[in-house]
Design an enzyme around this catalytic site. Structure first.
Site, PDB file in Angstrom:
ATOM      1  N   SER A  17       0.638  -1.222  -0.037  1.00 47.56           N
ATOM      2  CA  SER A  17      -0.120   0.023   0.114  1.00 47.56           C
ATOM      3  C   SER A  17       0.823   1.115  -0.042  1.00 47.56           C
ATOM      4  O   SER A  17       1.750   1.298   0.713  1.00 47.56           O
ATOM      5  CB  SER A  17      -0.839  -0.216   1.351  1.00 47.56           C
ATOM      6  OG  SER A  17      -1.637   1.329   1.315  1.00 47.56           O
ATOM      7  N   LYS A  18       0.472   2.188  -0.815  1.00 49.09           N
ATOM      8  CA  LYS A  18       1.155   3.469  -0.830  1.00 49.09           C
ATOM      9  C   LYS A  18       0.451   4.502  -0.120  1.00 49.09           C
ATOM     10  O   LYS A  18       0.988   5.554   0.041  1.00 49.09           O
ATOM     11  CB  LYS A  18       1.195   4.135  -2.363  1.00 49.09           C
ATOM     12  CG  LYS A  18       2.122   3.279  -3.159  1.00 49.09           C
ATOM     13  CD  LYS A  18       2.526   4.136  -4.395  1.00 49.09           C
ATOM     14  CE  LYS A  18       3.215   3.112  -5.672  1.00 49.09           C
ATOM     15  NZ  LYS A  18       4.295   2.760  -5.027  1.00 49.09           N
ATOM     16  N   THR A  62      -8.621  -1.602   3.437  1.00 47.92           N
ATOM     17  CA  THR A  62      -8.832  -1.942   1.923  1.00 47.92           C
ATOM     18  C   THR A  62      -9.206  -3.491   1.883  1.00 47.92           C
ATOM     19  O   THR A  62      -9.339  -4.149   2.868  1.00 47.92           O
ATOM     20  CB  THR A  62      -7.416  -2.093   1.536  1.00 47.92           C
ATOM     21  OG1 THR A  62      -7.466  -2.267  -0.043  1.00 47.92           O
ATOM     22  CG2 THR A  62      -6.328  -2.310   2.030  1.00 47.92           C
ATOM     23  N   LYS A  66     -13.680  -4.479   3.724  1.00 48.33           N
ATOM     24  CA  LYS A  66     -14.477  -3.075   3.650  1.00 48.33           C
ATOM     25  C   LYS A  66     -15.939  -3.651   4.158  1.00 48.33           C
ATOM     26  O   LYS A  66     -16.688  -2.627   4.765  1.00 48.33           O
ATOM     27  CB  LYS A  66     -14.496  -2.814   2.275  1.00 48.33           C
ATOM     28  CG  LYS A  66     -13.414  -1.895   1.683  1.00 48.33           C
ATOM     29  CD  LYS A  66     -13.524  -1.521   0.332  1.00 48.33           C
ATOM     30  CE  LYS A  66     -12.057  -1.114   0.013  1.00 48.33           C
ATOM     31  NZ  LYS A  66     -11.925  -0.463  -1.471  1.00 48.33           N
ATOM     32  N   ASN A  87     -14.730   2.395   3.445  1.00 46.22           N
ATOM     33  CA  ASN A  87     -13.103   2.250   3.367  1.00 46.22           C
ATOM     34  C   ASN A  87     -12.408   3.347   4.334  1.00 46.22           C
ATOM     35  O   ASN A  87     -11.254   3.511   3.890  1.00 46.22           O
ATOM     36  CB  ASN A  87     -13.043   2.738   1.581  1.00 46.22           C
ATOM     37  CG  ASN A  87     -12.794   4.061   1.340  1.00 46.22           C
ATOM     38  OD1 ASN A  87     -13.759   4.966   2.083  1.00 46.22           O
ATOM     39  ND2 ASN A  87     -12.110   4.550   0.216  1.00 46.22           N
ATOM     40  N   GLY A 124     -17.269  -6.563  -8.159  1.00 43.08           N
ATOM     41  CA  GLY A 124     -16.848  -6.555  -6.606  1.00 43.08           C
ATOM     42  C   GLY A 124     -17.177  -5.324  -5.944  1.00 43.08           C
ATOM     43  O   GLY A 124     -18.026  -4.543  -6.323  1.00 43.08           O
ATOM     44  N   TYR A 205      -3.314  -0.225  -9.709  1.00 46.14           N
ATOM     45  CA  TYR A 205      -2.061   0.716  -9.485  1.00 46.14           C
ATOM     46  C   TYR A 205      -0.859  -0.026  -9.291  1.00 46.14           C
ATOM     47  O   TYR A 205      -0.850  -1.083  -8.637  1.00 46.14           O
ATOM     48  CB  TYR A 205      -2.352   2.028  -8.525  1.00 46.14           C
ATOM     49  CG  TYR A 205      -2.199   1.926  -7.198  1.00 46.14           C
ATOM     50  CD1 TYR A 205      -3.402   1.473  -6.144  1.00 46.14           C
ATOM     51  CD2 TYR A 205      -1.104   1.897  -6.381  1.00 46.14           C
ATOM     52  CE1 TYR A 205      -3.165   1.366  -4.957  1.00 46.14           C
ATOM     53  CE2 TYR A 205      -0.853   1.581  -5.084  1.00 46.14           C
ATOM     54  CZ  TYR A 205      -2.083   1.098  -4.430  1.00 46.14           C
ATOM     55  OH  TYR A 205      -1.803   1.082  -3.125  1.00 46.14           O
TER      56      TYR A 205
HETATM   57  P1  NDP Z   1     -13.304  -8.089  -5.324  1.00 53.27           P
HETATM   58  O1  NDP Z   1     -12.764  -9.165  -4.823  1.00 53.27           O
HETATM   59  O2  NDP Z   1     -14.713  -7.482  -4.509  1.00 53.27           O
HETATM   60  O3  NDP Z   1     -13.833  -8.303  -6.702  1.00 53.27           O
HETATM   61  C1  NDP Z   1     -13.106  -8.635  -7.818  1.00 53.27           C
HETATM   62  C2  NDP Z   1     -13.554  -8.430  -9.265  1.00 53.27           C
HETATM   63  O4  NDP Z   1     -12.747  -9.071 -10.041  1.00 53.27           O
HETATM   64  C3  NDP Z   1     -14.826  -9.753  -9.268  1.00 53.27           C
HETATM   65  O5  NDP Z   1     -15.894  -9.052 -10.150  1.00 53.27           O
HETATM   66  C4  NDP Z   1     -14.133 -10.876  -9.898  1.00 53.27           C
HETATM   67  O6  NDP Z   1     -15.007 -11.684 -11.105  1.00 53.27           O
HETATM   68  C5  NDP Z   1     -13.098 -10.114 -10.869  1.00 53.27           C
HETATM   69  N1  NDP Z   1     -11.966 -10.744 -11.235  1.00 53.27           N
HETATM   70  C6  NDP Z   1     -10.969 -11.135 -10.554  1.00 53.27           C
HETATM   71  N2  NDP Z   1      -9.984 -11.838 -11.172  1.00 53.27           N
HETATM   72  C7  NDP Z   1     -10.632 -11.741 -12.559  1.00 53.27           C
HETATM   73  C8  NDP Z   1      -9.802 -12.370 -13.866  1.00 53.27           C
HETATM   74  N3  NDP Z   1      -8.586 -12.786 -13.778  1.00 53.27           N
HETATM   75  N4  NDP Z   1     -10.468 -11.936 -15.024  1.00 53.27           N
HETATM   76  C9  NDP Z   1     -11.939 -11.397 -14.840  1.00 53.27           C
HETATM   77  N5  NDP Z   1     -12.362 -10.950 -13.675  1.00 53.27           N
HETATM   78  C10 NDP Z   1     -11.582 -11.043 -12.899  1.00 53.27           C
HETATM   79  O7  NDP Z   1     -12.419  -6.804  -5.232  1.00 53.27           O
HETATM   80  P2  NDP Z   1     -12.332  -5.080  -5.241  1.00 53.27           P
HETATM   81  O8  NDP Z   1     -13.549  -4.705  -6.073  1.00 53.27           O
HETATM   82  O9  NDP Z   1     -12.452  -4.872  -3.617  1.00 53.27           O
HETATM   83  O10 NDP Z   1     -10.950  -4.540  -5.608  1.00 53.27           O
HETATM   84  C11 NDP Z   1     -10.631  -5.060  -7.084  1.00 53.27           C
HETATM   85  C12 NDP Z   1      -9.273  -4.054  -7.504  1.00 53.27           C
HETATM   86  O11 NDP Z   1      -9.456  -2.667  -7.219  1.00 53.27           O
HETATM   87  C13 NDP Z   1      -8.255  -4.524  -6.579  1.00 53.27           C
HETATM   88  O12 NDP Z   1      -7.112  -4.806  -7.320  1.00 53.27           O
HETATM   89  C14 NDP Z   1      -7.940  -3.278  -5.569  1.00 53.27           C
HETATM   90  O13 NDP Z   1      -6.655  -3.282  -5.233  1.00 53.27           O
HETATM   91  C15 NDP Z   1      -8.334  -2.483  -6.469  1.00 53.27           C
HETATM   92  N6  NDP Z   1      -8.684  -0.992  -5.871  1.00 53.27           N
HETATM   93  C16 NDP Z   1      -7.997  -0.053  -5.947  1.00 53.27           C
HETATM   94  C17 NDP Z   1      -8.352   1.270  -5.414  1.00 53.27           C
HETATM   95  C18 NDP Z   1      -7.487   2.456  -5.613  1.00 53.27           C
HETATM   96  O14 NDP Z   1      -7.372   3.338  -4.640  1.00 53.27           O
HETATM   97  N7  NDP Z   1      -6.636   2.578  -6.764  1.00 53.27           N
HETATM   98  C19 NDP Z   1      -9.520   1.497  -4.466  1.00 53.27           C
HETATM   99  C20 NDP Z   1     -10.099   0.155  -4.337  1.00 53.27           C
HETATM  100  C21 NDP Z   1      -9.782  -0.831  -5.096  1.00 53.27           C
HETATM  101  P3  NDP Z   1     -15.777 -12.841 -10.337  1.00 53.27           P
HETATM  102  O15 NDP Z   1     -17.132 -12.373  -9.533  1.00 53.27           O
HETATM  103  O16 NDP Z   1     -16.092 -13.744 -11.416  1.00 53.27           O
HETATM  104  O17 NDP Z   1     -14.998 -13.629  -9.361  1.00 53.27           O
END
Ligand code: NDP
Length: 259
Positions: A17-18, A62, A66, A87, A124, A205
């Site tokens: 985490s940054k 994170t 959440k 968050n 997600g 990121y």
């Molecule tokens: P969740 O675990 O809640 O959801 C993950 C989603 O990704 C699901 O829809 C899942 O599909 C899908 N998925 C995972 N792997 C694959 C793949 N290989 N191909 C296709 N779909 C895939 O995660 P979050 O929503 O909480 O987080 C998602 C990302 O967002 C993380 O990497 C997190 O670090 C990043 N993030 C960044 C933030 C920022 O400040 N830049 C803020 C918040 C989050 P399925 O339902 O089929 O499993």
């Protein structure tokens, strides 16, 4: 010690985490003697207990905690109530209050974009937060997590029933590309989607994801996850400090720290 406050990020994993770097540098620039650390929390059900034990003033939350933060906070305010995800936690009059800044942070990321038809890939927690403020169609690789969006009246698809429309803003909210070379959708589908698009945004990121690499080939305007990190972070900082920040100045400071 009276004016010094302690903050943390709870997550698992959290080593990458940054947030500590950007928030500590921000405190320093503002002349505040606060400190922001990171806490690897394995059991999300202990989040509020740990918050109180550590005697901290605020925290970011994170993946994957959440929902625990939402369920266990003493009080939840604002859009976090609808999202079912928190968050940001802030100590207010001995109560731990939960907020969510991901959705409004995302709207800051795209504030200068001129779009009509957004498409969110993934279903997600991040997709939930974004879709609360952005009316978009949703496509996910599997059906399960789409239920939440269907119930809220969103148009949802899995890959094999996807209908191509003139989507102009494509948002990857999946973790595909975080630690692997995966695209969030099959390449041939993304080719068709990108053909008519203007903008591509990723929430991951720290690296150029295959999604953004491919979008670049289609000359789309790009934003990586650093933008969301910065804007959700600035909004969280406002809650931590209990004051509105000059957004332009804060943006400048945060981007200088991170780039
Ligand atoms: P969740 O675990 O809640 O959801 C993950 C989603 O990704 C699901 O829809 C899942 O599909 C899908 N998925 C995972 N792997 C694959 C793949 N290989 N191909 C296709 N779909 C895939 O995660 P979050 O929503 O909480 O987080 C998602 C990302 O967002 C993380 O990497 C997190 O670090 C990043 N993030 C960044 C933030 C920022 O400040 N830049 C803020 C918040 C989050 P399925 O339902 O089929 O499993």
């Amino acid at each position: 010690m009276k004016n010094k406050k302690l903050f943390t990020i709870f997550g698992n994993p959290v080593i990458h985490s940054k947030s500590p770097l950007m928030h500590n540098c921000f405190f320093e620039k503002k002349g505040l003697k606060n400190c922001y650390t990171r806490f690897l929390l394995e059991d999300g059900s202990e989040i509020i207990k740990k918050f109180k034990e550590l005697k901290i003033n605020g925290a970011n939350v994170t993946v994957p905690h959440k929902e625990w933060a939402y369920k266990l906070a003493d009080e939840v305010r604002g859009v976090a109530k609808e999202m079912g995800a928190v968050n940001t936690l802030v100590l207010e009059n001995a109560k731990v209050v939960g907020y969510n800044t991901d959705g409004s942070g995302f709207m800051e990321v795209i504030k200068e974009f001129d779009y009509k038809n957004p498409l969110i890939i993934g279903a997600g927690g991040t997709a939930r937060a974004i879709s609360y403020l952005l009316k978009a169609d949703i496509v996910n690789r599997s059906e399960g997590r789409l239920k939440f969006f269907k119930e809220k009246g969103f148009k949802t698809y899995i890959w094999n029933n996807f209908e191509y429309k003139n989507y102009d803003l494509i948002i990857n909210t999946t973790s595909a590309g975080l630690k692997d070379e995966n695209l969030p959708m099959p390449k041939e589908m993304l080719e068709k989607v990108f053909k008519n698009a203007k903008y591509a945004v990723d929430v991951v990121y720290g690296r150029e994801t295959p999604f953004l690499k491919m979008a670049k080939e289609y000359n789309l305007v790009l934003r990586d996850g650093l933008y969301l990190l910065v804007y959700q972070g600035i909004l969280a900082m406002e809650l931590f400090l209990g004051e509105k920040l000059n957004k332009k100045e804060a943006e400048k400071v945060y981007f200088e720290i991170l780039t």
